[in-house]
Motif scaffolding. Structure first.
Motif, PDB file in Angstrom:
ATOM      1  N   ALA B 885       0.800  -1.243   0.120  1.00  0.00           N
ATOM      2  CA  ALA B 885       0.240  -0.327   0.297  1.00  0.00           C
ATOM      3  C   ALA B 885       1.101   1.461  -0.244  1.00  0.00           C
ATOM      4  N   THR B 886       2.186   1.308   0.301  1.00  0.00           N
ATOM      5  CA  THR B 886       3.047   2.589   0.330  1.00  0.00           C
ATOM      6  C   THR B 886       4.123   2.166  -0.762  1.00  0.00           C
ATOM      7  N   VAL B 887       4.321   2.528  -1.859  1.00  0.00           N
ATOM      8  CA  VAL B 887       5.268   2.028  -3.079  1.00  0.00           C
ATOM      9  C   VAL B 887       6.239   3.277  -3.316  1.00  0.00           C
ATOM     10  N   HIS B 888       6.954   3.012  -3.565  1.00  0.00           N
ATOM     11  CA  HIS B 888       7.586   4.269  -4.630  1.00  0.00           C
ATOM     12  C   HIS B 888       7.135   4.730  -6.019  1.00  0.00           C
ATOM     13  N   SER B 889       7.121   6.040  -6.226  1.00  0.00           N
ATOM     14  CA  SER B 889       6.980   6.419  -7.447  1.00  0.00           C
ATOM     15  C   SER B 889       8.402   6.599  -8.675  1.00  0.00           C
ATOM     16  N   ASP B 890       8.464   6.097  -9.599  1.00  0.00           N
ATOM     17  CA  ASP B 890       9.519   6.820 -10.695  1.00  0.00           C
ATOM     18  C   ASP B 890       9.878   7.466 -10.317  1.00  0.00           C
TER      19      ASP B 890
END
Lengths: 451, 1046, 174
Positions: B885-890
Motif C-alpha cells: 500500500a506504500t510503494v515508490h514512484s518512478d
C-alpha cells in the motif's frame, strides 16, 4: 542403561488403560468442570463483545498510538503463539528423540497448541485498521489488474507461517487421535456417539498394514513439524528483527524467541496438567510426577536460555556503540517502563531457578505457582520488546508512552476465555491421552518391560 | 428609492424600502446580496451565466445527505457538477434531490482548476495580501499574494485559519435581537428583520450621542464610510484593540513630537536588539518582519545578529543568536544600561557631551550586574551596536512591555536608536503604519462618557471588548447605560450578549473592501463567495442608516452597495495617490488582478530626539514574581478562538496545545514543588486564577508568563472553556492596561492537570538531529557540527530517470512559526483530533515543527526542525507493508495508497522519523457542515483505519505537470510549490527536481551545510536539511552532537 | 476409494505375544493377503506379516520439492515479472526475502500430501466398515485371512488358529 521410573503407574492392563482414558468422554461432566466451563464461556462472550466494539469503533479504543503503533494485540499474539509451541515440540521433537515419556502429555500439549494458535491467530487479523480487508494479505488472483502482495514484508511471512503451522499442527493432532476415536466408536453404547466418533475415526480399523503406513506418516509429520515449529517463531521474531528499530533490529531474536516460546509453552503445559490431574484423578497414573519433573527441568533450562538472551542483548547494545540501541536498553531497564522489564526478568530468569531443587520440581502446588509466574513473565517479555522499543526510538521528539485503556485489559483477559473454553471442551470430548500410544509403553520402567 | 431603480437591479435588495419587505419576509434569504455577481462581472461580463446562476442557486446539492456524515465523497462529486452559485449557497434550507451540471460554464471557471482571487487579511495589527483559491465557487485555501511587496506570498497562521471562521457552523444566520431586561442579564434572543433593525436604529441615531467602537481599521474606504457616518450623526469613532500599539505612538510623540507607529526595516539591520518585542511571532506584523529578518540571514557570511532580552520565552527569543532572560521590570534598565555603555562609557554619538542626558543615564550605570549575563557580553553588544550605527535596530513593544513604564521604555528605545543613527535608516517614520490607531485611553474616555450618560448609542464593530477588555476598565456596566447597542459580530458572543441588536457583518471573505497595508500601498479586498447567510456588511449598514435618515455626505446616501461606494472612493481618493495617468477601469482591474497598487512611502530621515523626554525614565523597583501576559502565535488576541486548527496547533516554543498555562522557570518550579501540569493559583490585582503549570527552560526565575486569548465563554463549541481568560488579570493605570510586571502571589494547589503536548521529549540527547554551528565555526568549516557517516549499499539501486522530487529545509532560515503546519492542514484536509486524543498521541499533522532545547537548561536556547515525510529512496516503511500500500514512484515519491491500506501500522513503526499518521477513528465524520466546504477536493479524505502522511503535495505536482503538458513545454523550476513551501515567510523550504541540475533544490543539495536526518541508516531521504548557524561570537555550540556514531 | 469387503476367517487373540506368533505362523503357511488387527502398533508386526516399508516418504519428498519451487515461482513471478514495484529500493527479485515463503510452502505441501497419501494407502475414510470384534481397538488382537487368499481352506485355517491358541474363531467379512 539407567533405571527409569515407570511411565504408567499401577500395572494397568490394556483394558484398564482404555477405560481410564475414555472415562471423561463417556461419563457425565462433574460440577467442577461445569463451573469452570461456564465461567470460561462468560469470559469468552465478553471477549467477543470487546472485539466487536474495537472493530466497529476503531483501533483508537486501544492504547496504540503514535509512536506505539503496535500494542496489546500484537503482544498477546506473540504470547499465545509462543505457548502454541510446546505442543508440537513435545509431540514432534521429543518423538524424534524417542522420548517415551512424552506419550502421556503429548496429546494435551498438542491440543493446547491448536487452541493457542487459534487464539493467537485472531489478533493479527483484528489489529489491522480495516479487518474486513484482511483477505488482501493473501496473494489471490484478482480482477484489479496486476495486484499482488509484498512478499518482502515479515507480516506476509507471518501469514504463511502461522497458517501453515495452524494447519499442520491441527492435522498432526487429528491424525494422532484417529485410532483413539476408533476405540471410542467401538465402545460406544448409544447410536449418536457411535456415529459421531465413527465419522471422526474415518473408519479406522488398525490393521497391521494401516499401522505401518500410519507410523511412517506420524514420523514424517513429526519430522516436518520440528523445523516448522522452529520456523514459526523465527518468523514471528522477524516481525521485529527485520524492522530497523533499536531494540527490535537484532540478530539474536530467532533463537531467543524460540527459546522463549518453548519456555512459555512448557509453563502453560504444567499449568494445564496440574488442572487435568486435579480434574481427572485417574490421570495421575499416566501424567506422573516424573512427567511433571521433566517438564520443570526443561522450564528451568529454557529459562536460563532467555536469561542469556536478555543479557546478551544488553551486551550487544553496549558493544555495538550504537547510541540509539544503547538508549533503548538503558531506557528498558531504568526508563518509564523499567518496572515491566524487572517483572520480566524476575519471572522468567530468577523464579524458575527454584527448580534446581528436586523437592520444588516435584511439588505440584509450587510448580503450579511458578508456571503461572512464567506465563506472566513471558507476556511481559513481549510487552517489553514491543513497547519499550517503539516508545523511545530515534528522534526524541517522537517519544511517547503507550496509552493503556480498559479495552487493552479486556482483550488480554478475554483471550484466556476463548482458550479455556476450547480447552475444557476438548477435555470432555476427546481422549486427553493417546490410548494407542500409551499402550506400547505401559510396561516401560517395570523390570523386564521392553524399551 | 424609485421603483425604476428596483427594476434595474431586480436582484438588488440592499435598501430597506417598501418593495424590499416582501423579500425580507421570505424565510430563507435568497436573492438578497448581489455584490458577489458584481464581483464576477468584473472578471467575466457574462449575463447568461448570471441568469443561469440566479435560476440555480435556489437549489443546493449541499442539502442532500443532510445530517449524515460530514463529507461524503459522492456528495463532493455532485458538488463538482453543481454551479458556482450553488456551491456557495450553503444557506438555503430546502431539501433538494436534483443536481445541476454546469451547462453554461462561466469563462473564468474551469472544473478542478482553482480560481485565485486577490484579497487581504487584517487581524488588527498585521495586514497581509492574499490569494484566495476558490473551487467551483467556494474558497478552499488562503495563500499569500506573491506580488505583495511586504508578505511576498507568505501568510500567517491566523490568516490561513480564518477560512474556517467563514464555514463556522455557529455563525449567526441573520440579524438578531437580544430581549434584554433592565439589568441586561437575560439571554433571550429572537431573530429580527433588517427593516426593523434599521427603523429602530435610525430612530435612536437621530437622538445623537452616537459612538462607533471598532477595532483597528486599515481600510481607507471603511474609514471614509465611518467618517461620513460620524459627520452625518455627529458620532465619534473610537478604535480599540486588545493588542494595541499605543505605547509606541505615545513614545514616538514624547520623543519626536509625532504620534505614529513607524515601519521597521529588519532586513536593513545588521544588529537587532529586541526587548520583549516578539516581532517574529506575535508583535505588529510578524509575517512581514519574519521575511525581512530572514532576508538578512540568507548570506551567512554577512548574516545579521539578533540579541533578545526576553521577558518570557518568545518565538523571537527562540530564534535569537544571543538570548538573555529578563523580567519586565528590567526592560528599561537594559535599554538605558546599553545607552549608558554607549553614550557615557564609550562617549559615542551626538549626545555624548550632553549633561542632562548623562544625568538621566547615570542611575543605570551598573545594571548589567542585575542581568543574568556576563558583563563582557553586554559590552560586546554595545560595541557591535556602535560598529553598526545606522545599520542596527533596537525595538521594544507588545504586551510583555506594557508595564506601568511602557511609554518610558519606548522613549529609552527611541533615544538609543537616535544615538545609533538608526532613525531614518532602519526606522522609517515617513512610512508609518496606517490603521494601527487602536487606543486604550480612547476606550477609557468612552467608558467615562458612557458613565456620564452622554453616549446613547454604541455601534460595536470588529472587536469584542466584553471578552478581551480587562474587566477592571468597567466597560460592562458602562455599556449597560447606553440606550442602544448594536454589534456586528458573527456570533452572539460575550459582547453580543450585551447588545440589543446583532447585525452580523459579512465574513471578510464574503465582502468587498480595501486596505492600506503600508503607507501608499493599497490593496483591494474581493469577496470570494456569495454571502452564505442573511448578513450585511458593516459599511452598508452605516450607509443604509445615512440613506434612511437622509443625513451625511452625498456618497454616504447615494450608493446602494458598498461596492459602488468603494469604486467611487478609489476613483476620487486612491487613484490620485497610487494610479496616476491611467484610465480608472485599467487602474481598477490592475488593482484586482495584482491585489496591490502604489509604492511604500520613502524618504524617511532621522528626526531630532527631545532629550527632555529622557528625564521621565527612571529605574524600576521590583519585588517577587512578575506577571507577563503575552499573545500566542496561534491564538493572537483570541478573536478566532472558535477555529479548531488554532487550538490544535502546538505553540512554537512550548509545543503545548489546547490550553493556556502559566510558564515558570525550572528553579521556580523546584522552589514551589511544581510538576508539569500542576495547577498553580495566581493572585494579581486582586484577581485569582488557577492555571496549569508549564515548566519552561530559559525563563527568568521571577517571571510567570501566561498567554492571552483563551478562556472564551461565548465563542462556540470549540473554544468555550478552553484555557483561562487572562485578560481578567490585567490591571489599569491612567487609562492604560498593565499586561506585564504586576506582582503575583502564587499558591501551589498540588492539583493534577494534563496538558496536551504532542512533542515527547525536548532535548536531542546528543544525537545528530538539528545540526548547529556558530558563525565562527562555519567560517572555518562550512560543514561544521556534522558527523559524516561512511555509507555503502550492496546493490546499485533503482534508477530515477526523468523527475526526482526532493526538498531542502534550511534550518538557519526556519523560525518555527508553524505557518507550514496550518498550510499543510488546510491543503491536505488534515483532521483536528482534540485535546484528549492529542494527549493519547493521536494527532494527525503531516508536517510538524520539532523544537529542541540546547545548552544549559536554566538558560536554554532553542532550535527548530520542520519534519515531514522524508520520501526515502530506501523507504523502510515500504518494505514492511504486506499489501504494497506504500510503494515508490518512478519520480522518487513515497506514495501512500489509501484504498489499498489495511492498516497494519507496521510502516509507521518502521519509519525512523515517525512521520506517518494513522486514522484511529473516523475523524472525517466529525467535520460539521458547512465546514466540509473547506475540504480540498484534490486530496482524498481518509477513512478510518488507513495510514496517511505527507505526499509532497503530489496533487500539485500532477497539476503542474498537466499544465506544462497542455502548454507543450518543460516544467519550470519553482513552478510547483508544496503548500508548506508556498506559505513559508523565510523561504526555508525549497522543493523541486534534483535531476535538474539547475533547479534551486539541486543547488541547495550541494550546500556544505546540508545533511540528511539519520543519514547513517541509509534510508536515503529525499529531504535534506541545512545546518543552523548561530551568530553569537562563540567558538563552539552550546550542545555537541558529534556523539552520534552508529 | 471404494473398497469391497471380502469374506474370510478371523481369529481373536488375547495378547501381543500370541498375535505375533500367529502372524509368523500364518506367513509361514504361505498366506499372502492376510492381515493382523491390533489396538496399537505392535512392535515387530511388519516383519511378522512381511509388510514392506511404506512408500509415503517418496510422496512427501516429491511434494516438498514441488511446494518449495512453487513458492519461489509465485514470489518471483508476482514481484519481478507480473508486477515489478520499487519497494523500499529493494531489487524486484529479492530472493532472501522470499525464502520464508518457500520454506513454509515446502512444509505445507509435504505434510498435507503425506496425509492424503495415508488416506489413499489405508483407504480412508471408510463409512461404517465391518468390524470383527469391538475390543480389537481396545485390548484384543486378531488375524484375518480373506477367502481369495492362496490355499484358502476353512478347515485347515481353523485348525491352525486353534493350535495358535485363538480365544475365538469366526467367519467374518473384512
Amino acid at each position: 542403561m539407567m533405571k527409569r521410573n515407570p511411565l504408567v503407574l499401577g500395572h494397568k492392563t490394556l483394558k484398564q488403560i482404555t477405560e481410564d482414558i475414555v472415562a471423561p468422554v463417556e461419563t457425565m461432566p462433574s460440577k467442577g468442570w461445569l463451573g469452570l466451563f461456564l465461567s470460561a464461556k462468560m469470559l469468552f462472550i465478553f471477549y467477543i463483545i470487546t472485539l466487536a466494539l474495537v472493530v466497529s469503533t476503531g483501533m483508537g479504543l486501544l492504547g496504540v498510538n503514535h509512536p506505539n503503533g503496535w500494542g496489546t494485540m500484537i503482544i498477546t499474539f506473540v504470547f499465545w503463539i509462543g505457548i502454541g509451541h510446546a505442543g508440537t515440540l513435545i509431540s514432534a521433537i521429543l518423538f524424534l528423540f524417542r522420548q517415551k515419556w512424552r506419550t502421556s502429555v503429548a496429546r494435551t500439549a498438542e491440543a493446547m497448541t491448536v487452541f493457542a494458535v487459534m487464539t493467537a491467530g485472531l489478533f493479527p487479523l483484528l489489529h489491522t485498521g480495516r479487518p474486513w480487508l484482511d483477505f488482501w494479505l493473501f496473494p489471490y488472483p484478482n480482477q484489479r489488474g496486476p495486484l499482488w502482495v509484498n512478499f518482502r514484508s515479515p507480516l506476509l511471512w507471518d501469514v504463511f507461517a502461522v497458517s501453515t503451522y495452524a494447519t499442520v499442527s491441527m492435522v498432526f493432532w487429528y491424525i494422532g487421535m484417529v485410532p483413539d476415536f476408533a476405540t471410542i466408536r467401538d465402545r460406544a453404547k448409544n447410536k449418536i456417539r457411535h456415529t459421531v466418533y465413527g465419522i471422526l475415526s474415518l473408519g479406522w480399523r488398525g490393521t497391521a498394514k494401516n499401522w505401518s503406513h500410519y507410523e511412517m506418516l506420524y514420523l514424517l509429520l513429526a519430522g516436518l513439524s520440528a523445523p516448522l515449529v522452529l520456523s514459526v517463531h523465527t518468523i514471528v521474531s522477524f516481525d521485529f528483527a527485520v524492522s530497523n528499530l533499536p531494540g527490535w533490529h537484532t540478530t539474536i531474536f530467532p533463537p531467543y524467541f524460540v527459546a522463549g516460546a518453548i519456555f512459555s509453552g512448557f509453563g502453560m503445559v504444567v499449568t494445564l496438567m496440574t488442572f487435568v490431574r486435579i480434574g481427572f484423578p485417574e490421570f495421575k497414573n499416566y501424567i506422573t510426577l516424573d512427567h511433571m519433573e521433566v517438564m520443570n527441568k526443561i522450564i528451568m533450562t529454557t529459562g536460563l536460555m532467555v536469561g542469556y538472551a536478555y543479557a546478551s542483548e544488553f551486551f550487544v547494545a553496549w558493544y555495538s556503540g550504537n547510541i540509539y540501541e544503547r538508549a533503548v536498553f538503558i531506557n528498558r531497564a531504568l526508563g518509564a517502563y523499567g518496572w515491566s522489564y524487572w517483572v520480566m526478568v524476575s519471572c522468567n530468569v530468577l523464579i524458575p531457578q527454584l527448580f534446581w531443587f528436586k523437592k520444588i520440581r516435584r511439588s505440584i502446588p509450587i510448580m503450579f505457582v511458578i508456571s503461572i509466574f512464567v506465563n506472566i513473565g513471558m507476556w511481559f517479555e513481549r510487552f517489553v520488546i514491543t513497547v519499550t522499543s517503539l516508545h523511545h526510538d530515534f528522534l526524541p521528539s517522537n517519544w511517547g508512552n503507550y496509552a493503556w485503556t480498559m479495552y487493552d485489559t479486556a482483550i488480554l483477559v478475554g483471550s484466556f476465555g476463548m482458550f479455556l473454553t476450547l480447552f475444557l471442551l476438548y477435555l470432555r470430548v476427546f481422549p486427553a491421552i493417546s490410548i494407542a500410544e500409551i499402550k506400547p509403553v505401559k510396561d516401560v520402567g517395570y523390570g523386564g518391560g521392553q524399551h | 428609492m424609485s421603483d425604476t431603480h428596483q427594476h434595474d437591479h431586480d436582484h438588488d435588495h440592499e435598501h430597506d424600502h417598501s418593495a424590499d419587505a416582501s423579500s425580507a419576509s421570505v424565510p430563507a434569504p435568497t436573492l438578497r446580496d448581489p455584490r458577489y455577481w458584481l464581483s464576477l462581472e468584473d472578471w467575466a461580463k457574462d449575463p447568461e451565466f448570471q441568469k443561469m446562476a440566479e435560476k440555480e442557486f435556489m437549489s443546493s446539492p449541499l442539502q442532500e445527505s443532510d445530517g449524515e456524515d460530514g463529507w461524503a465523497r459522492r456528495e463532493f462529486l455532485k458538488l463538482m457538477g453543481a454551479s458556482l452559485a450553488m456551491a456557495s449557497a450553503g444557506c438555503i434550507r430546502r431539501p433538494v434531490q436534483k443536481i445541476v451540471p454546469y451547462n453554461k460554464q462561466p469563462e473564468e471557471v474551469t472544473f478542478t482548476v482553482p480560481n485565485l482571487y486577490t484579497s487581504t487579511y487584517f487581524d488588527g495589527s498585521e495586514a497581509l495580501g492574499l490569494l484566495v483559491s476558490t473551487r467551483e465557487g467556494r474558497p478552499l485555501k488562503i495563500e499569500g499574494n506573491p506580488k505583495h511587496p511586504l508578505n511576498k506570498g507568505a501568510t500567517s497562521v491566523r490568516a490561513q485559519a480564518h477560512i474556517l471562521s467563514l464555514y463556522d457552523p455557529e455563525r449567526i444566520k441573520g440579524p438578531q435581537r437580544n430581549l434584554l431586561n433592565k439589568a441586561k442579564t437575560n439571554r433571550d434572543t429572537i431573530s429580527a428583520k433588517w427593516d426593523d433593525v434599521d427603523d429602530a436604529t435610525v430612530k435612536q441615531l437621530n437622538k445623537g450621542g452616537v459612538v462607533v467602537l471598532s477595532g483597528a481599521i486599515n481600510s481607507p474606504a471603511t474609514r471614509a464610510v465611518i467618517g461620513d457616518f460620524c459627520q452625518a450623526f455627529g458620532a465619534k469613532h473610537v478604535t480599540w484593540e486588545p493588542l494595541a500599539h499605543e505605547e509606541i505612538r505615545h513614545g514616538q510623540k514624547a520623543s519626536y513630537g509625532e504620534a505614529l507607529v513607524p515601519f521597521y526595516r529588519f532586513d536593513k539591520a545588521k544588529v537587532i536588539v529586541s526587548i520583549g518585542a516578539d516581532f517574529l511571532g506575535t508583535w505588529m506584523m510578524p509575517t512581514t518582519y519574519t521575511r525581512q529578518f530572514s532576508a538578512g540571514r540568507k548570506d551567512i557570511e554577512k548574516m545579521n545578529k539578533l540579541v533578545v532580552f526576553d521577558p518570557h520565552y518568545s518565538l523571537t527569543g527562540a530564534n535569537a543568536d544571543v538570548r538573555i532572560r529578563i523580567k519586565p521590570s528590567q526592560q528599561i534598565s537594559v535599554v538605558m544600561g546599553l545607552a549608558h555603555e554607549i553614550v557615557v562609557k564609550k562617549g559615542f554619538g551626538r549626545f555624548a557631551g550632553n549633561a542632562s542626558v548623562k544625568a538621566a543615564l547615570e542611575p543605570f550605570a551598573g545594571v548589567v550586574s542585575q542581568l543574568k549575563m556576563e558583563p563582557a557580553l553586554f559590552v560586546k553588544l554595545a560595541e557591535d551596536l556602535i560598529a553598526n550605527k545606522g545599520k542596527s535596530l533596537v525595538v521594544a513593544g507588545g504586551l510583555p512591555t506594557l508595564t506601568a513604564q511602557a511609554q518610558e521604555l519606548q522613549i529609552a528605545v527611541n533615544f538609543l536608536n537616535s544615538v545609533l543613527e538608526n532613525d531614518g535608516e532602519t526606522i522609517e517614520s515617513k512610512n508609518s503604519l496606517p490603521g494601527l490607531t487602536a487606543s486604550y485611553s480612547e476606550m477609557a474616555d468612552l467608558i467615562d462618557s458612557l458613565n456620564k450618560g452622554t453616549v446613547k448609542t454604541v455601534i460595536i464593530h470588529r472587536t469584542n471588548p466584553l471578552y478581551s477588555l480587562p474587566p477592571s476598565f468597567g466597560f460592562k456596566d458602562a455599556l449597560k447605560k447606553a440606550d442602544l447597542v448594536l454589534y456586528t459580530g458573527d456570533r452572539n458572543d460575550e459582547t453580543g450578549l450585551q447588545s440589543d441588536y446583532l447585525i452580523p457583518d459579512h465574513h471578510p471573505l464574503e465582502n468587498w473592501g480595501d486596505a492600506e497595508i503600508g503607507r501608499g500601498l493599497f490593496s483591494i479586498h474581493q469577496p470570494t463567495i456569495r454571502p452564505m447567510y442573511d448578513t450585511r456588511s458593516f459599511e452598508l449598514s452605516l450607509m443604509t442608516w445615512g440613506y434612511l435618515a437622509k443625513k451625511g455626505p452625498k456618497r454616504l446616501q447615494e450608493f446602494e452597495t458598498f461596492y459602488d461606494y468603494l469604486r467611487q472612493f478609489w476613483k476620487t481618493d486612491i487613484q490620485p495617490k497610487a494610479g496616476k495617468g491611467k484610465s480608472f477601469d485599467d487602474f481598477w482591474d490592475e488593482a484586482l488582478q495584482d491585489g496591490v497598487v502604489g509604492t511604500q512611502a520613502s524618504g524617511s530621515s532621522s528626526r531630532t530626539f527631545k532629550t527632555e523626554a529622557l528625564s521621565s525614565v527612571k529605574p524600576v523597583q521590583s519585588q517577587g514574581f512578575e506577571l507577563v501576559l503575552h499573545p500566542t502565535v496561534a491564538m493572537g488576541d483570541g478573536s478566532l478562538a472558535n477555529v479548531a486548527w488554532l487550538h490544535e496547533l502546538p505553540d512554537p516554543v512550548t509545543k503545548i496545545c489546547w490550553d493556556n498555562y502559566v510558564s515558570v522557570s525550572i528553579a521556580t518550579a523546584e522552589a514551589l514543588k511544581l510538576k508539569e501540569g500542576m495547577l498553580l493559583e495566581l493572585t494579581v490585582n486582586g484577581v485569582t486564577k488557577e492555571l496549569p503549570t508549564h515548566i519552561q527552560p530559559g525563563l527568568h526565575d521571577d517571571v510567570l508568563a501566561v498567554a492571552v486569548g483563551y478562556g472564551r465563554t461565548q465563542a462556540g463549541k470549540v473554544a468555550n472553556g478552553v484555557g483561562v481568560n487572562s485578560y481578567e488579570m490585567v490591571g489599569v493605570k491612567k487609562g492604560q492596561a498593565i499586561y506585564a510586571g504586576a506582582f503575583v502571589e502564587v499558591k501551589n494547589t498540588h492539583k493534577k492537570y494534563l496538558l496536551a503536548n504532542p512533542q515527547g521529549h525536548h532535548t536531542m540527547e546528543g544525537r545528530q538531529i538539528v545540526v548547529e554551528a556558530t558563525l565562527k565555526e562555519y567560517l572555518k568549516n562550512p560543514s561544521a557540527g556534522q558527523h559524516k557517516h561512511h555509507i555503502f549499499s550492496i546493490w546499485s539501486g533503482h534508477a530515477y530517470n526523468g523527475h526526482k522530487w526532493a526538498m531542502s529545509v534550511d534550518l538557519n532560515s526556519c523560525t518555527g512559526c508553524n505557518a507550514c503546519v496550518v498550510a499543510c492542514q488546510s491543503e491536505n484536509n488534515i483532521p483536528v483530533v482534540g485535546k484528549k486524543y492529542v494527549i493519547q498521541g493521536r494527532e494527525m499533522y503531516w508536517i510538524r515543527v520539532d523544537r529542541y532545547y540546547v545548552g544549559d537548561p536554566a538558560n536554554a536556547q532553542a532550535v527548530f526542525q520542520p519534519l515531514m515525510c522524508q520520501h526515502c529512496d530506501n523507504a523502510p516503511c515500504e518494505s514492511v507493508c504486506p499489501v504494497a500500500a506504500t510503494v515508490h514512484s518512478d519520480e522518487g515519491l513515497n506514495d501512500m495508497i489509501y484504498n489499498r491500506c489495511v492498516g497494519t501500522r507496521y510502516c509507521a513503526n518502521n519509519c525512523p522519523y515517525k512521520v506517518r499518521r494513522f486514522n484511529w477513528f473516523n475523524f472525517a465524520k466529525l467535520i460539521e457542515k458547512p465546514m466540509h466546504l473547506a475540504l480540498n477536493p484534490d486530496v482524498t479524505v481518509r477513512v478510518r483505519g488507513v495510514m496517511e502522511k505527507c505526499s509532497f503535495c503530489v496533487h500539485r505536482i500532477k497539476a503542474g505537470k498537466t499544465k506544462a503538458n497542455l502548454e507543450k513545454r518543460e516544467l519550470v523550476d519553482g513552478e510547483i510549490k508544496t503548500a508548506c513551501q508556498q506559505v513559508c515567510p523565510t523561504d526555508a523550504i525549497v522543493f523541486g527536481d534534483v535531476n535538474n541540475p539547475k533547479s534551486q533544490v539541486a543547488q541547495m543539495f550541494k550546500d556544505k551545510r546540508g545533511y540528511a536526518l539519520l543519514e547513517e541508516f541509509h534510508a536515503a531521504p529525499n529531504v535534506r536539511y541545512q545546518a543552523k548557524i548561530r551568530n553569537n561570537d562563540q567558538e563552539g555550540t552550546a550542545h555537541d552532537n558529534k556523539g552520534s556514531h552508529s | 476409494m471404494a473398497t469391497i469387503y471380502k469374506p474370510g476367517m478371523a481369529a481373536i487373540f488375547e495378547t501381543e505375544e500370541a498375535i505375533l506368533k500367529a502372524a509368523h505362523k500364518v506367513k509361514e503357511m504361505g498366506f499372502k493377503k492376510f492381515d493382523a488387527i491390533t489396538p496399537y502398533p505392535v512392535h515387530g508386526m511388519e516383519e511378522a506379516c512381511g509388510i514392506q516399508r511404506s512408500w509415503i516418504p517418496y510422496v512427501a519428498f516429491v511434494m516438498g520439492v514441488f511446494g518449495c519451487s512453487s513458492g519461489w515461482l509465485l514470489t518471483w513471478w508476482t514481484s519481478a515479472v507480473n508486477w515489478p514495484l520499487n519497494i523500499g529500493g529493494k531489487p524486484f527479485h529479492s530472493l532472501p526475502a522470499f525464502i520464508p515463503i518457500m520454506f513454509e510452502l515446502t512444509i505445507l505441501f509435504s505434510a498435507l500430501s503425506s496425509v492424503a497419501a495415508l488416506f489413499y494407502a489405508c483407504g480412508l475414510p471408510r463409512v461404517n466398515p465391518p468390524i470383527i470384534h469391538p475390543d480389537l481397538t481396545c485390548h484384543k488382537f486378531a488375524i484375518f485371512i480373506p477367502r481369495d487368499d492362496v490355499g484358502y481352506d476353512e478347515g485347515k485355517i481353523e485348525g491352525m488358529f486353534q493350535a495358535l491358541g485363538a480365544s475365538a474363531i469366526k467367519r467374518a467379512e473384512f
